[in-house]
Design a protein around this motif. Structure first.
Motif, short mmCIF file in Angstrom:
data_model
loop_
_atom_site.label_atom_id
_atom_site.label_comp_id
_atom_site.label_asym_id
_atom_site.label_seq_id
_atom_site.Cartn_x
_atom_site.Cartn_y
_atom_site.Cartn_z
N ALA A 30 33.53 4.14 3.87
CA ALA A 30 32.14 4.53 4.10
C ALA A 30 31.96 5.25 5.44
O ALA A 30 30.97 5.95 5.64
N ASP A 31 32.92 5.09 6.35
CA ASP A 31 32.84 5.73 7.66
C ASP A 31 33.41 7.15 7.66
O ASP A 31 33.34 7.85 8.67
N ALA A 59 33.47 10.91 7.41
CA ALA A 59 32.48 11.97 7.49
C ALA A 59 32.95 13.19 6.71
O ALA A 59 32.16 13.93 6.12
N SER A 60 34.26 13.41 6.71
CA SER A 60 34.83 14.61 6.10
C SER A 60 36.24 14.31 5.63
O SER A 60 36.97 13.56 6.28
N ARG A 103 34.57 9.31 -7.14
CA ARG A 103 33.27 8.65 -7.21
C ARG A 103 33.39 7.12 -7.14
O ARG A 103 32.46 6.44 -6.71
N PHE A 126 33.18 5.61 -3.31
CA PHE A 126 32.06 5.84 -2.40
C PHE A 126 30.73 5.52 -3.07
O PHE A 126 30.60 5.62 -4.29
N GLU A 127 29.77 5.15 -2.24
CA GLU A 127 28.42 4.91 -2.73
C GLU A 127 27.84 6.24 -3.21
O GLU A 127 28.05 7.28 -2.59
N LYS A 128 27.10 6.19 -4.32
CA LYS A 128 26.51 7.41 -4.87
C LYS A 128 25.66 8.13 -3.82
O LYS A 128 24.90 7.50 -3.10
N ASP A 129 25.86 9.43 -3.73
CA ASP A 129 25.14 10.30 -2.80
C ASP A 129 25.44 10.04 -1.33
O ASP A 129 24.72 10.50 -0.44
N LYS A 130 26.52 9.29 -1.07
CA LYS A 130 26.97 9.09 0.31
C LYS A 130 28.46 9.45 0.40
O LYS A 130 29.26 8.73 0.99
N TYR A 131 28.79 10.57 -0.22
CA TYR A 131 30.17 11.04 -0.21
C TYR A 131 30.45 11.79 1.10
O TYR A 131 29.55 12.42 1.66
N PRO A 132 31.69 11.74 1.56
CA PRO A 132 32.02 12.56 2.74
C PRO A 132 32.00 14.04 2.36
O PRO A 132 32.14 14.39 1.18
#
Length: 119
Positions: free
Chosen positions: A61-62, A64-65, A84, A87-93
């Motif tokens: 989750a940390d 960024a890229s 998918r 990662f949490e939905k809509d919080k993808y790097p």
């Protein structure tokens, strides 16, 4: 508690570090997985990536890229689905991807990136 200004290196036997923490960021080198097929290597790569992040008290989750490399472009559909799950939905790097010929002939997938460890 170490000063955030210090750099922390996670060395390898080779001429690069697996990861380098510098300031608020951790820069992650190439992480690959092993196994007979793309899916197995993908999941193993993420297992190794999580292990490296844990060395800095971070999680996926940390991130960024990320930069992703595949040997075969047709695996992009597979990795889009598998990605998918991590990662949490809509919080993808943020992500950049492409194909390459790897030095290791058996390698089908590799991932690296930048994690954020600020507040």
């Amino acid at each position: 508690e170490s000063d955030m200004k210090d750099k922390k290196y996670l060395p390898t036997p080779y001429s690069y570090s697996q990861a380098v923490a510098a300031g608020d960021y951790v820069f992650l080198a190439m992480h690959r997985g092993f196994g007979p097929d793309f899916k197995t290597q993908f999941h193993d790569s993420f297992k190794n990536l999580k292990k490296t992040l844990a060395e800095f008290d971070l999680t996926l989750a940390d991130l960024a890229s990320v930069e992703v490399r595949m040997k075969h472009i047709e695996d992009v559909r597979v990795y889009e689905k598998l990605f998918r799950d991590y990662f949490e939905k809509d919080k993808y790097p943020a992500r950049m991807g492409g194909t390459t010929e790897f030095i290791d002939g058996d390698c089908l997938f590799m991932i690296g990136g930048i994690a954020y460890r600020g507040e």
